[in-house]
Design an enzyme around this catalytic site. Structure first.
Site, short mmCIF file in Angstrom:
data_model
loop_
_atom_site.label_atom_id
_atom_site.label_comp_id
_atom_site.label_asym_id
_atom_site.label_seq_id
_atom_site.Cartn_x
_atom_site.Cartn_y
_atom_site.Cartn_z
N LYS A 4 0.87 -1.17 0.00
CA LYS A 4 0.00 0.00 0.00
C LYS A 4 0.91 1.22 0.00
CE LYS A 4 -4.07 1.98 2.17
NZ LYS A 4 -3.66 3.35 2.48
N ASP A 46 1.95 5.09 0.12
CA ASP A 46 1.48 6.20 0.93
C ASP A 46 1.76 7.51 0.20
OD1 ASP A 46 0.25 7.23 3.07
OD2 ASP A 46 1.99 7.13 4.42
P1 AMP Z 1 -7.42 4.91 2.73
O1 AMP Z 1 -7.36 6.29 2.10
O2 AMP Z 1 -6.53 4.74 3.90
O3 AMP Z 1 -8.81 4.44 2.91
O4 AMP Z 1 -6.79 3.92 1.65
C1 AMP Z 1 -7.28 3.88 0.35
C2 AMP Z 1 -6.25 4.46 -0.55
O5 AMP Z 1 -5.06 3.68 -0.56
C3 AMP Z 1 -6.66 4.44 -1.98
O6 AMP Z 1 -7.48 5.53 -2.29
C4 AMP Z 1 -5.35 4.54 -2.69
O7 AMP Z 1 -5.04 5.91 -2.90
C5 AMP Z 1 -4.35 4.01 -1.70
N1 AMP Z 1 -3.56 2.86 -2.19
C6 AMP Z 1 -2.23 2.76 -2.07
N2 AMP Z 1 -1.75 1.64 -2.59
C7 AMP Z 1 -2.80 0.97 -3.08
C8 AMP Z 1 -2.95 -0.28 -3.75
N3 AMP Z 1 -1.92 -1.09 -4.00
N4 AMP Z 1 -4.21 -0.65 -4.11
C9 AMP Z 1 -5.27 0.15 -3.85
N5 AMP Z 1 -5.18 1.34 -3.21
C10 AMP Z 1 -3.97 1.75 -2.83
#
Ligand code: AMP
Ligand code: ZN
Length: 678
Positions: free
Chosen positions: A114, A116
Site C-alpha cells: 500500500k 502512501d
Molecule cells: P485509505 O485512504 O486509507 O482508505 O486507503 C485507500 C487508498 O489507498 C486508496 O485511495 C489509494 O489511494 C491508496 N492505495 C495505495 N496503494 C494501493 C494499492 N496497491 N491498491 C489500492 N489502493 C492503494
C-alpha cells in the site's frame, strides 16, 4: 536527417530515458547528457513549431497556471479501503469474501504494497493523457491534468488508443524527499514532514511549473474502466506494464493460506523500498468475483488494507531545548529518555514548532509517543495523558535568544503554503548571534556548497566562540598554525582542515552562491544565477536595476526569487561579506562553457576545426556569446561542425554519421547575424 525524423528520434530517446529512470529506477544517462537531449529538442521545436505536440517531453515543464479549480465527476466512485490491523480482522475479511461467493468459487488473491501518497485518476484516450483528477470526496475530484502531465513516470503517450481510466498513487521516493528538503532548507523554506505530505501538497498546486520542479512519481494499481481487456487484477497490471505505465507493485496471486506470508514479506522488505509503504492491500484477483462481491457505500468488499504497525515507542520527555538555525529561526527539540525504535536508539525527537507543542499539549516530564515515519529524526506524535502526575511543566518559547540573549521576534509563516501548517515562527534578529554564525559556517561548508571537509562541529564551535571566525570570509584568513593552537587539534588534523579550506577557494560561483544561503535560492537556482552572473565581482558591480534585469531574465525565476536575490545584493552586510570573499580570491568564475546566454545560436552545439581566419578560442568565445555551446569533438549531439581549411576527414565522417550540419567560417558568422571580424 530531416527535422521531423530527428524530432521523433529525440522524443523516443528522451521517453526511454524517463522510463528507465522514473519507472525502472535505473538510469544509464547522466543529467548533463539528458539535459542536452532536451535542449536540442527545445531548439528544434523553436525552429519548427509545428513539431511541438502536446505529448512532446518539452511540454512536461508545465503550462499556464490554473486560475481556478475545475471539478471532475468520477465515472465510478473512488473509494477508500477497509482496514485490518490484526490477523483476526483479516480472517474476518476472508470469511465475508467466501460467504459472498457461490460455493463453486474459490477466490485467489493479489497482495500489493500500500503506497502512501495521494490518489489520482488518470484517463487516457487516443493514447494520450486527456484528464487527471484527485480523489476529492470520492464522487467529485479536482482536475489536475496539467500537473500530472509534468510527472515523468506518467507516459504522455501509450500504444493503446482506446479510452482507459486508471487509478494510482502519486508518491515521492524517500531519497527524492530528502533532496527536496535539503533544497528547501537552502531556500530558507520549511522542510516537509514526510513524502506523503510533500506529494499531496504538490499535486494540487495551481502552477504546473511548480509541480514540474517536484520529484513526483506515479504508480498505477487499478484499471477501472475501458474495454474489459482482462479477467483479473494481475493480468490488468501486467498489461499496464506492457503499455509502459508504471505499476511496479510486486503482486502475487495466491490462495488464502499464503496471504499472511505474503504480507509478512512486504512488511520485512518495506524498509528497502524506495517509497513509503504503510500496509499491504489484499485484493480478490478475478474481476468476475469482485463484481459478485460488490461494495459498501465506502469501500469495495473484495479488498482490504492490512496496516502495518507504525514504528512507535513510548518514553519520557526529559527536556525541550531550543535550537537556533542559520537564519535565526528558533526550533524546539525534544530530549527523551533513550529508547529503542526501528532498530536504533533514539534520544532526540522533533517537535516541529511551538504551535504543535501547544496543539498536542506536550509538557516536559510527560510520557510521550515518538514515531518514525520516513523522517530521519523521529517525531513526537502525542502524549500519554493517563501517565500524568501533575508535576509536568508547560513549555514556553523563550523571549530571549538562548544563544545571544537578544529579544526574539515573531513572524507569521507563509500563508500561501498551507502544507506547512500555520503558527508563528520565532526568530533571533541578531545576525552576529554566535549560534547563527556557526550554523552559517556549517551550511557554507556542506557538500552541496563549498564542500569543506574536516571542518567539524567542535572546531567551528571553538572558532566562533573564541571570536576567531565571525563570518565565512574569516575561514580563509586562518592558517594551519592558528588552527593547530586550538584545543584538541593535532598538527596533522590542522593541516587537513587548512588544506580543505584552501581547496574550497576554487569552488565555482554556483557553489559559493549556494553557500551564502540566499533565501529562495537552492542548488539549481544558484547554478542558473551563476551562469547568468559569471563572477561575484560582476554581481557586486551591478546597480539594483541592472541586477533585477539580469536575474529577472533567468528562466524559471519567479518574482519572489528575483526579489530575494536583489535584496541580498543590496544588503550592506552581505555586500561587505561578498567583497571580502572576492578580495580573498574565493570562488571561481562559472565556467564559460556553462554560460547559457540567450542568442541566435541558443540550443545549438558546435565543434570548430581546421584552420580559420581567427584563433579558435576567439571563435569559441563568439559562439558562446551568441548562446551556442562548444564541443571539442563531433558527437551525436553536435548540431554544427564549423570546418576551416584542412579539416580532417575523420571529423567530416563523424559529422556525416551523426547528421551534423557542416558550415564554413563565414556561414557561421551569418548564422550569428554578425559580420566576421575583419
Ligand atoms: P485509505 O485512504 O486509507 O482508505 O486507503 C485507500 C487508498 O489507498 C486508496 O485511495 C489509494 O489511494 C491508496 N492505495 C495505495 N496503494 C494501493 C494499492 N496497491 N491498491 C489500492 N489502493 C492503494
Ligand atoms: Zn541569537
Amino acid at each position: 536527417m530531416n527535422p521531423a525524423q530527428r524530432h521523433a528520434e529525440l522524443v523516443r530517446e528522451i521517453d526511454a530515458h524517463n522510463y528507465r529512470y522514473y519507472v525502472l529506477d535505473d538510469t544509464v544517462v547522466t543529467d548533463a547528457d539528458f539535459d542536452k537531449l532536451l535542449r536540442e529538442l527545445t531548439a528544434l521545436e523553436e525552429a519548427h513549431p509545428d513539431l511541438r505536440t502536446p505529448d512532446s517531453p518539452t511540454q512536461r515543464v508545465g503550462g499556464e497556471a490554473r486560475s481556478q479549480v475545475a471539478q471532475v465527476k468520477h465515472g465510478t466512485r473512488m473509494m477508500s479501503l477497509d482496514n485490518a490491523y490484526a490477523p483476526d480482522e483479516l480472517a474476518e475479511f476472508h470469511r465475508r469474501v467466501v460467504e459472498g461467493l457461490p460455493d463453486a468459487e474459490t477466490p485467489r488473491f493479489c497482495v500489493e504494497p500500500k503506497l502512501d501518497g495521494a490518489s489520482v485518476e488518470v484517463v487516457y484516450d487516443g493514447g494520450r493523457v486527456v484528464q487527471a483528477s484527485t480523489r476529492g470526496d470520492g464522487t467529485i475530484g479536482e482536475e489536475i491534468t496539467e500537473n500530472v502531465r509534468t510527472i515523468r513516470s506518467v507516459p504522455l503517450r501509450i500504444p493503446h488508443t482506446g479510452r482507459i481510466t486508471l487509478r494510482g498513487e502519486i508518491i515521492i521516493y524517500r531519497r527524492d524527499h530528502d533532496a527536496l528538503n535539503t533544497e528547501r532548507e537552502a531556500q530558507g523554506l520549511e522542510p516537509f514532514a514526510n513524502p506523503r505530505n510533500a506529494a499531496a501538497g504538490a499535486v494540487r498546486m495551481l502552477d504546473p511549473r511548480e509541480v514540474a520542479r517536484r520529484p513526483l512519481r506515479a504508480v498505477f494499481y487499478h484499471l477501472v474502466e475501458g474495454p474489459r481487456l482482462h479477467a483479473t487484477q494481475h493480468e490488468s497490471l501486467e498489461w499496464l506494464e506492457a503499455q509502459g505505465l508504471p505499476t511496479h507493485l510486486r503482486q502475487t496471486v495466491i490462495a488464502w493460506d499464503e496471504v499472511a506470508a505474503a504480507i509478512d514479506v512486504i512488511d520485512r522488505a518495506r524498509a528497502t523500498y524506495p517509497f513509503e509503504t504503510d500496509g499491504a492491500v489484499i485484493k480478490v484477483d478475478a474481476y468476475r468475483q469482485q463484481d459478485m462481491l460488490g461494495m459498501t457505500s465506502k469501500f469495495p468488499k473484495w479488498a482490504i488494507a492490512y496496516k502495518f504497525k507504525a514504528e512507535q515507542a513510548r518514553t519520557r520527555l526529559l527536556a525541550i531545548t531550543v535550537q537556533v538555525g542559520r537564519t535565526g529561526t528558533l526550533t524546539p527539540v525534544a530530549s527523551v529518555d533513550p529508547v529503542e525504535l526501528a532498530g536504533t536508539t533514539v534520544s532526540r525527537a522533533t517537535l516541529h514548532n511551538a504551535g504543535m507543542i501547544e496543539a498536542l499539549d506536550i509538557r516536559v516530564g510527560d510520557m510521550v509517543f515518538i514515531q518514525k515515519a520516513g523522517e530521519v529524526i523521529p517525531q513526537v506524535t502525542g502524549v500519554d495523558v493517563t501517565a500524568r502526575t501533575g508535576t509536568e511543566e508547560k513549555f514556553r518559547m523563550p523571549a530571549l535568544c538562548p544563544s545571544c540573549g537578544t529579544p526574539v521576534a515573531r513572524e507569521l509563516r507563509d500563508a500561501d503554503k498551507p502544507e506547512l501548517g500555520l503558527g508563528a515562527a520565532t526568530r533571533c534578529p541578531n545576525r552576529a548571534c554566535p549560534e547563527q554564525v556557526k550554523q552559517r559556517i556549517f551550511y557554507f561548508s556542506r557538500r552541496f556548497a563549498m564542500d569543506v571537509d574536516h571542518l567539524g562541529t567542535a572546531l567551528v564551535d571553538q572558532l566562533v566562540e573564541q571570536g576567531i571566525v565571525k563570518d565565512m570570509a574569516d575561514l580563509y584568513s586562518l592558517t594551519a598554525e592558528r588552527i593547530a593552537v586550538l584545543a584538541r587539534m593535532g598538527e596533522k588534523s590542522a593541516q587537513n582542515v587548512f588544506a580543505s579550506i584552501e581547496r574550497s577557494k576554487a569552488s565555482t560561483l554556483d557553489r559559493l552562491l549556494c553557500g551564502l544561503g540566499i533565501p529562495q535560492i537552492g542548488q539549481v537556482a544558484a547554478r542558473q544565477l551563476a551562469e547568468e552572473m559569471h563572477t561575484l565581482d560582476r554581481m557586486l558591480s551591478m546597480s539594483a536595476d541592472e541586477a533585477r534585469e539580469h536575474v529577472g531574465a533567468i528562466h524559471g525565476f519567479g518574482p519572489k526569487m528575483v526579489d530575494s536575490v536583489v535584496a541580498f545584493l543590496a544588503d550592506p552586510d552581505q555586500r561587505e561579506l561578498m567583497r571580502k570573499l572576492v578580495k580573498l580570491g574565493v570562488g571561481r568564475p562559472q565556467p564559460r562553457d556553462e554560460v547559457a546566454t540567450d542568442g541566435p545560436l541558443k540550443g545549438m552545439t558546435f565543434c570548430v576545426t581546421g584552420v580559420l581566419s581567427r584563433k579558435r578560442e576567439e571563435v569559441h568565445a563568439d559562439i558562446r556569446a551568441a548562446g551556442g555551446e562548444v564541443h571539442d569533438s563531433v558527437k551525436k549531439t553536435t548540431t554544427v561542425l564549423v570546418a576551416g581549411d584542412k579539416t580532417g576527414k575523420s571529423k567530416l565522417d563523424q559529422a556525416k554519421k551523426y547528421g551534423t550540419k557542416v558550415v564554413t567560417e563565414p556561414q557561421l558568422y551569418d548564422m550569428m547575424g554578425a559580420p566576421a571580424a575583419s
